[in-house]
Design a protein around this motif. Structure first.
Motif, PDB file in Angstrom:
ATOM      1  N   PRO A  31     -24.382  83.211  26.460  1.00  0.00           N
ATOM      2  CA  PRO A  31     -25.629  83.150  25.665  1.00  0.00           C
ATOM      3  C   PRO A  31     -26.365  84.489  25.588  1.00  0.00           C
ATOM      4  O   PRO A  31     -26.767  84.906  24.505  1.00  0.00           O
ATOM      5  CB  PRO A  31     -26.470  82.094  26.397  1.00  0.00           C
ATOM      6  CG  PRO A  31     -25.472  81.222  27.079  1.00  0.00           C
ATOM      7  CD  PRO A  31     -24.358  82.141  27.482  1.00  0.00           C
ATOM      8  N   LYS A  32     -26.531  85.164  26.713  1.00  0.00           N
ATOM      9  CA  LYS A  32     -27.250  86.437  26.683  1.00  0.00           C
ATOM     10  C   LYS A  32     -26.470  87.499  25.904  1.00  0.00           C
ATOM     11  O   LYS A  32     -27.061  88.332  25.214  1.00  0.00           O
ATOM     12  CB  LYS A  32     -27.549  86.914  28.107  1.00  0.00           C
ATOM     13  CG  LYS A  32     -28.665  86.089  28.755  1.00  0.00           C
ATOM     14  CD  LYS A  32     -28.986  86.563  30.164  1.00  0.00           C
ATOM     15  CE  LYS A  32     -30.193  85.822  30.739  1.00  0.00           C
ATOM     16  NZ  LYS A  32     -30.427  86.165  32.165  1.00  0.00           N
ATOM     17  N   ALA A  33     -25.129  87.474  26.004  1.00  0.00           N
ATOM     18  CA  ALA A  33     -24.313  88.416  25.232  1.00  0.00           C
ATOM     19  C   ALA A  33     -24.486  88.169  23.738  1.00  0.00           C
ATOM     20  O   ALA A  33     -24.599  89.117  22.948  1.00  0.00           O
ATOM     21  CB  ALA A  33     -22.844  88.284  25.635  1.00  0.00           C
ATOM     22  N   VAL A  34     -24.505  86.902  23.351  1.00  0.00           N
ATOM     23  CA  VAL A  34     -24.671  86.567  21.931  1.00  0.00           C
ATOM     24  C   VAL A  34     -26.068  86.974  21.447  1.00  0.00           C
ATOM     25  O   VAL A  34     -26.212  87.592  20.385  1.00  0.00           O
ATOM     26  CB  VAL A  34     -24.434  85.055  21.692  1.00  0.00           C
ATOM     27  CG1 VAL A  34     -24.895  84.635  20.304  1.00  0.00           C
ATOM     28  CG2 VAL A  34     -22.959  84.714  21.890  1.00  0.00           C
ATOM     29  N   ASN A  35     -27.104  86.663  22.225  1.00  0.00           N
ATOM     30  CA  ASN A  35     -28.467  87.023  21.809  1.00  0.00           C
ATOM     31  C   ASN A  35     -28.605  88.535  21.620  1.00  0.00           C
ATOM     32  O   ASN A  35     -29.204  88.991  20.644  1.00  0.00           O
ATOM     33  CB  ASN A  35     -29.489  86.537  22.846  1.00  0.00           C
ATOM     34  CG  ASN A  35     -29.644  85.017  22.831  1.00  0.00           C
ATOM     35  OD1 ASN A  35     -29.213  84.363  21.879  1.00  0.00           O
ATOM     36  ND2 ASN A  35     -30.243  84.471  23.869  1.00  0.00           N
TER      37      ASN A  35
END
Lengths: 143, 143, 143, 143, 143, 143
Positions: free
Chosen positions: D119-123
């Motif tokens: 999730p943090k990589a995508v954001n």
């Protein structure tokens, strides 16, 4: 409103929540929960009370989610938060006590690698290893 | 070791994982998953590939934990991490798609208040409200 | 699509990723990486596999970013996450192994104070101190 | 000790740090840095001063780590912290300004999936997409 | 134990906590608190109840720490957690309502840069700017 | 601008900030602060300098917020961040040194359960227990 607004009423309810919570805590965590409460007794008895009366007596005992399901959510949260190794220890024990298998717990923590990253998944899995080992479940796991 | 170490072999396996993952992603998230992959296509196609092929094709499809159980763990993690509102939207939808009820989801997020604190529980619950509303499930919930 | 969809194909690719990852892991982390995998073997061999085959065999070995640059990003992430002291130990060692100097590592952790705050910068720097000391690099550093 | 302990001395040094920092900030962030300082002017001018004089004038300008390397560490930290989208915007721009390519930035954020989770990589990658698009770099990236 | 263990007793206590909490919430947050409760009503009325009855009715009203001091602790926590902008808005308003000045709030958020890093301090300060502006306090602040 | 832009000027200011910070640090933390600086001396003397000269000499000594109030904010931040046990130890000592009572500290950490969740509140409270015990304050607390 005509509710009985006496301190006695509130005190009784406070005691009821505590008793209900302690029953739940003991059923789920056995001695581990009581140990946390005891350790808090000389520094913050009110925090110990809230753990028992609110976290367990008000929230945990609600019927809307099975204890097993609550532990799955809890394992996810504690892994994601990081730095909650003592609580992971308690709740991996609790997860076993309410019927999750070692395989399901290991799989849930493996799943956490996708959302929390590898380091937190590894850290949580090492707590599981310690708990399983203490309960003589590691050989079953590895077999 | 005599394994077939050709690029073709690796390329085939890469494609297989992607297909397996896309099948799982579509079954669980419907159009929402595909939309994330599409949005990543012009900036980081490899991240899109990893979401599908690794997160779903390798990890999610493992048989050791039911999809419903994976969503419970996932809701716990995303609530605890904070700042993952887009992912909570996708996974609250996914949770409904794999059989969790609105009541169970709401209860899981209520439970998160104990471990993550009130603010993160409230933030996650507002995402649930939006998802339920979009799916016409909010009245059922409130009724 | 006419790809060879047999289990054997997937199993071969899985083994290839693992071998490629183990080679990278050994080159970067020496014995430390293997130790983590070994520690996971009796509780979650699949997590050990994913660390090697995915994190190292699929992601780390990609040519788009030099190993030295990957370590700079990684030190930043582990410092920011907090509670990842065991991983900081491994990756400060790895940073030295791929050519970052003690001065650059110390400067990167000093830089982290601006973005993560003083406490996390201090905690990470104490791990660097331990690693440098174990490798006999602390005197050079202080000289 | 015989240092010149007058307020004037401290005031001069304070001004010097600010000027040195503003020079660095402008070189790295162009107008974006100035905009943050301006936005802080009517609520917390001292925070604006510290960003310029301390973060840039004292820390960033230190010679021990190249600007490009500082941005790699910074991208890692901001991705891991979560909820720092405005800062990621500024620092992805800064990364481009000090010589990192779009491919290297995308690769660094892909790498973050391993340590911070998907999730943090995508954001963070979606912020990169917006920055690249604003600078007309997205087609190059996708080409 | 001879406490009155009837549901009526618990229900009365539950109502009492809610009333005590709503009184505190209104005194501290004015309409803002009520708005959160109302927004939760159709998705998770129980979470709304816990915010009022537990967070405010049980915890906030305890006499051991002045409301002003609780807000200082709360501003520190919300800034550190990240991603809690809606709660920072409510609690910066609350801080003003219980007697903290704009200067003290700005100084507390400046102080947070030391422990949480510049990005979280800046993000929180921009929320303070919005709240001060809505209350016509920004000119006083800047003057 | 005609400021005296010599290195000597900057060096003097740097020394002044350090002296001012060390005075503050010693007043607040006694020997504990010095111990951290000493431990950093052989690995990152500059980080030690920044802790003293910037965190204490520039930020902490600002008159806009009383030391007692700064500690309340700091306890909130360190509890929320997680994984900052060494800093909580230092700052619970500091809180006592600047006039917060054990009861106020315990209440602030109890209050943190509402915003950070039970695990972080419990972890921080156990640090308080250790500090109080080392200072012979635990019996007073429990009495």
């Amino acid at each position: 409103m005509s509710i009985d607004n006496t301190p006695t009423n509130a005190a009784h309810a406070r005691e009821e929540s505590f008793e209900r919570g302690m029953e739940a805590l003991t059923a789920i965590d056995g001695a581990a929960g009581q140990k946390v409460i005891d350790s808090l007794a000389d520094v913050s008895p009110e925090l110990g009370h809230q753990v028992v009366a609110w976290a367990f007596g008000e929230m945990y005992v609600r019927p809307g989610l099975a204890p097993r399901d609550r532990q799955l959510v809890t394992l996810g949260m504690l892994t994601a938060l990081g730095g909650c190794e003592p609580q992971l220890d308690v709740h991996i024990n609790a997860a076993l006590n309410v019927g999750l298998t070692t395989d399901e717990i290991v799989e849930a923590l493996l799943h956490s690698a996708v959302y929390c990253g590898i380091p937190k998944a590894v850290n949580a899995t090492f707590i599981a290893k310690r708990v399983f080992s203490e309960r003589g479940l590691l050989q079953d796991q590895a077999a």
